[in-house]
Design a protein around this motif. Sequence first.
Motif, PDB file in Angstrom:
ATOM      1  N   THR A  85      -8.785 -10.229  -5.274  1.00  0.00           N
ATOM      2  CA  THR A  85      -8.011  -9.111  -5.767  1.00  0.00           C
ATOM      3  C   THR A  85      -7.872  -9.392  -7.329  1.00  0.00           C
ATOM      4  O   THR A  85      -7.882 -10.421  -7.858  1.00  0.00           O
ATOM      5  CB  THR A  85      -6.903  -8.861  -5.173  1.00  0.00           C
ATOM      6  OG1 THR A  85      -6.108  -7.584  -5.685  1.00  0.00           O
ATOM      7  CG2 THR A  85      -5.854  -9.933  -5.320  1.00  0.00           C
ATOM      8  N   ALA A 142      -3.733  -1.470  -4.501  1.00  0.00           N
ATOM      9  CA  ALA A 142      -4.486  -2.905  -4.200  1.00  0.00           C
ATOM     10  C   ALA A 142      -3.426  -3.667  -3.380  1.00  0.00           C
ATOM     11  O   ALA A 142      -3.850  -4.495  -2.415  1.00  0.00           O
ATOM     12  CB  ALA A 142      -4.477  -3.614  -5.496  1.00  0.00           C
ATOM     13  N   LYS A 145      -4.073  -2.688   0.061  1.00  0.00           N
ATOM     14  CA  LYS A 145      -5.094  -3.053   0.609  1.00  0.00           C
ATOM     15  C   LYS A 145      -5.227  -4.580   1.007  1.00  0.00           C
ATOM     16  O   LYS A 145      -5.598  -4.851   2.187  1.00  0.00           O
ATOM     17  CB  LYS A 145      -6.384  -2.648  -0.339  1.00  0.00           C
ATOM     18  CG  LYS A 145      -7.611  -3.314   0.311  1.00  0.00           C
ATOM     19  CD  LYS A 145      -8.809  -2.817  -0.963  1.00  0.00           C
ATOM     20  CE  LYS A 145     -10.077  -3.342  -0.435  1.00  0.00           C
ATOM     21  NZ  LYS A 145     -11.221  -3.039  -1.577  1.00  0.00           N
ATOM     22  N   ASN A 148      -2.854  -5.142   3.972  1.00  0.00           N
ATOM     23  CA  ASN A 148      -2.907  -4.488   5.134  1.00  0.00           C
ATOM     24  C   ASN A 148      -1.628  -3.593   5.577  1.00  0.00           C
ATOM     25  O   ASN A 148      -1.354  -3.430   6.816  1.00  0.00           O
ATOM     26  CB  ASN A 148      -3.771  -5.116   6.394  1.00  0.00           C
ATOM     27  CG  ASN A 148      -4.187  -4.298   7.318  1.00  0.00           C
ATOM     28  OD1 ASN A 148      -4.554  -3.139   7.083  1.00  0.00           O
ATOM     29  ND2 ASN A 148      -4.212  -4.836   8.428  1.00  0.00           N
ATOM     30  N   LYS A 150       0.521  -0.309   4.668  1.00  0.00           N
ATOM     31  CA  LYS A 150       0.106   0.998   4.146  1.00  0.00           C
ATOM     32  C   LYS A 150       1.297   1.452   3.422  1.00  0.00           C
ATOM     33  O   LYS A 150       1.542   2.590   2.444  1.00  0.00           O
ATOM     34  CB  LYS A 150      -0.543   2.176   5.003  1.00  0.00           C
ATOM     35  CG  LYS A 150      -2.001   1.837   5.560  1.00  0.00           C
ATOM     36  CD  LYS A 150      -2.100   3.094   6.633  1.00  0.00           C
ATOM     37  CE  LYS A 150      -3.796   2.835   7.029  1.00  0.00           C
ATOM     38  NZ  LYS A 150      -4.288   3.702   7.935  1.00  0.00           N
ATOM     39  N   LYS A 153       1.250   2.322  -0.133  1.00  0.00           N
ATOM     40  CA  LYS A 153       0.677   3.624  -0.670  1.00  0.00           C
ATOM     41  C   LYS A 153       2.001   4.568  -0.490  1.00  0.00           C
ATOM     42  O   LYS A 153       1.981   5.311  -1.439  1.00  0.00           O
ATOM     43  CB  LYS A 153      -0.711   3.756   0.044  1.00  0.00           C
ATOM     44  CG  LYS A 153      -1.781   3.015  -0.246  1.00  0.00           C
ATOM     45  CD  LYS A 153      -2.618   3.342   0.652  1.00  0.00           C
ATOM     46  CE  LYS A 153      -4.138   2.704   0.578  1.00  0.00           C
ATOM     47  NZ  LYS A 153      -5.474   3.337   1.204  1.00  0.00           N
TER      48      LYS A 153
END
Length: 212
Positions: A85, A142, A145, A148, A150, A153
């Motif tokens: 990443t 990022a 992601k 894992n 959410k 977000k």
Amino acid sequence: MQEISYKQKVLKEAKRQGIISCWFFLANFAASFLIAVYKAFTQPHTLKQLQNLELIDSVITNLTTLAATIYIWLAIKKLADIYDTDVYEIFIKAVIAVVLAIFLLLALGLEGITPGAVKAVSYVLVGIGIYFFILWFKLNFALAKITNNKLFKTYVFFAIISAVVGGAIKTLAMFGFFEGGVYMLAAALSIAILYVLPTAFYLYAWTMIKEE
């Protein structure tokens, strides 16, 4: 098996440091709020008393912000070590943008600065602000992601909504819609919506990272 164990260990430590970072930010807001309440309910103050209160607030804010930044830096550095990443590069760019903005703000306070220079610096600051928020979006998406999770977000959209609502309350207060004790309540509410609630949710997001 040994590789998996190492990855879990690093992830657990990154999670712990992310959580500590959020606690430092919350301590920052709590201290500033308590000092503001103290100032409001112990008036009048001498100039010396006000200067001392401002100094205390500034020291606490700077120290807690620095500590929070260091811990989130350590957490993101560890995540970058175990995942493919670019979160670390994004974070460093965001920090550079903030540092540059601080220097420009200091420049605005210099004596003898011309109106033209003020205007130019102001435009640059707006550009830096937009750039920072783009990086902030990318960083949290990022994080969502690679972990894992959410909730990172969700935090972005939660923070945006909080900023809009809190900004509306502050604007209404500026135009005299709140007076006396109601004003204090509105100010406290706007601080909570703008800063405390999003940070508390960010703390929750870090807490919910699975260590498996």
